[in-house]
Each structure stands twice: as C-alpha cells, then as structure tokens.
Motif scaffolding. Sequence first.
Motif, PDB file in Angstrom:
ATOM      1  N   LYS A  62       0.809  -1.116  -0.041  1.00 39.12           N
ATOM      2  CA  LYS A  62      -0.148   0.082  -0.135  1.00 39.12           C
ATOM      3  C   LYS A  62       0.834   1.346   0.054  1.00 39.12           C
ATOM      4  CE  LYS A  62      -3.775   2.551   0.653  1.00 39.12           C
ATOM      5  NZ  LYS A  62      -4.527   3.046  -0.531  1.00 39.12           N
ATOM      6  N   PHE A  63       0.672   1.831  -0.965  1.00 42.49           N
ATOM      7  CA  PHE A  63       1.590   3.309  -1.044  1.00 42.49           C
ATOM      8  C   PHE A  63       0.691   4.366  -0.425  1.00 42.49           C
ATOM      9  CE2 PHE A  63       2.558   7.501  -2.790  1.00 42.49           C
ATOM     10  CZ  PHE A  63       3.857   7.250  -2.929  1.00 42.49           C
ATOM     11  N   ASP A  85       6.019   7.812   4.022  1.00 41.32           N
ATOM     12  CA  ASP A  85       5.414   7.191   5.025  1.00 41.32           C
ATOM     13  C   ASP A  85       6.549   6.362   5.730  1.00 41.32           C
ATOM     14  OD1 ASP A  85       3.605   5.198   6.160  1.00 41.32           O
ATOM     15  OD2 ASP A  85       3.458   4.095   4.191  1.00 41.32           O
ATOM     16  N   LEU A  86       6.308   6.001   6.927  1.00 41.56           N
ATOM     17  CA  LEU A  86       7.321   5.419   7.744  1.00 41.56           C
ATOM     18  C   LEU A  86       7.391   4.032   7.594  1.00 41.56           C
ATOM     19  CD1 LEU A  86       6.903   7.220  11.122  1.00 41.56           C
ATOM     20  CD2 LEU A  86       8.610   7.570   9.430  1.00 41.56           C
ATOM     21  N   LEU A  87       6.226   3.500   6.749  1.00 37.88           N
ATOM     22  CA  LEU A  87       6.037   1.995   6.600  1.00 37.88           C
ATOM     23  C   LEU A  87       6.619   1.699   5.224  1.00 37.88           C
ATOM     24  CD1 LEU A  87       2.572   1.112   8.036  1.00 37.88           C
ATOM     25  CD2 LEU A  87       4.944   0.586   8.930  1.00 37.88           C
ATOM     26  N   TYR A  88       7.271   2.705   4.574  1.00 38.63           N
ATOM     27  CA  TYR A  88       7.667   2.335   2.963  1.00 38.63           C
ATOM     28  C   TYR A  88       8.761   1.137   3.148  1.00 38.63           C
ATOM     29  CZ  TYR A  88      12.198   4.788   3.266  1.00 38.63           C
ATOM     30  OH  TYR A  88      13.383   5.469   3.309  1.00 38.63           O
ATOM     31  N   TYR A 121       5.175   3.284  -5.860  1.00 37.55           N
ATOM     32  CA  TYR A 121       6.601   3.362  -5.400  1.00 37.55           C
ATOM     33  C   TYR A 121       7.827   3.854  -6.510  1.00 37.55           C
ATOM     34  CZ  TYR A 121       5.584   2.237  -0.727  1.00 37.55           C
ATOM     35  OH  TYR A 121       4.702   2.226   0.758  1.00 37.55           O
ATOM     36  N   PHE A 122       7.599   3.035  -7.498  1.00 34.90           N
ATOM     37  CA  PHE A 122       8.484   3.534  -8.740  1.00 34.90           C
ATOM     38  C   PHE A 122       8.261   4.262  -9.580  1.00 34.90           C
ATOM     39  CE2 PHE A 122       8.891  -1.199  -7.806  1.00 34.90           C
ATOM     40  CZ  PHE A 122      10.370  -1.471  -7.938  1.00 34.90           C
TER      41      PHE A 122
END
Length: 167
Positions: free
Chosen positions: A5-6, A11-14, A50-51
């Motif tokens: 999930k983006f 985002d700290l979870l990336y 993300y990309f």
Amino acid sequence: MNRVKFYSINDLLYGHNLKNCESSLNDFDLGLRDVTDVNDIIELYNIKKYFDNEVYLVEWTSDIIKQFKGIVSNNYANVARFIKSINNDNLLSIYKGVSREYTSDFWELFDKFKAFENISEDKFEKFMGESNVLLLNILRCKNVTNHFGEIIRKICLVTYHLQLNYS
C-alpha cells in the motif's frame, strides 16, 4: 496487511512495503501470481506508485531496480485492461471483493481509466444503495463525480435529511 500500500513518499512504513514489493514482483515475474484478482490489480498499482516516485530500498542495485521496473511495466497493461472491463454487470461483485485498505485506490483507478463510462446511471444509483461505499472516496475522483453528479447530489441530500431527522 501483507499487500503493498502506497501512502506517500514520507510514509514511515515504506521499508516494509518495499520488502513486500520485492516479494510480489518476484511472484508476478515467475508467474506465481496472475493479475486477475482485483486486489492483485490494486496492489500492482500501489507498487507502481513507489517506482513512479523513485522510492526504493537502499540495498536494491540499479540492475534490480531496472528489473523490477520491467516487471511493473510488463504487467501494468493488465491493470488498465481489468479496470476498463468493469461494467454494469460486474461492478458490485468486483467492488465487494476489494480489500478495505484498497477501496480508495479502487476509485482512483475507476476514475483514471474512466470505467465509469461503462456504468449506466441507473446501475450506479443501484450500486450506491447496495454497497457500503465511503462517499468521500468517490468525491475525490473528479471524473466520477462529474459523470454521476446528480446521483451523488441526491445521495448527499438524502443522507443530510436523514441525519437531521435523527438529530
């Protein structure tokens, strides 16, 4: 959720999500996953974000990044094809299969690929009555909101009047 999930580039979870990207992309590349399930479609869309934003794990080499970009590119046509295939007959069943975390992404894609053009006003109104759509997710989609503006307006007015009666 083990799916990608983006949320944003901040985002700290990336890192966790990028690890999941790696696993998912390898599965897509090896043919272990088909891009035929709505949640796989939406996950691939999130991976692409993300990309598109050039967010990678530091341990990924330029060759790995290039390989992953190729996998995303090779499979992304399936995303467009799937979303564009949504119509009067399958909208409700597809939407019911969407994971809760992906509902806003569903509407983004529905808007982006203009799937709303395949839905009649009558079917959309019926869909809105039968599903638990968060209206905010639809209102964020300019094309969908413009296309079904009268129906959305009517739903808002009915909701507002119901709230007044319960107050």
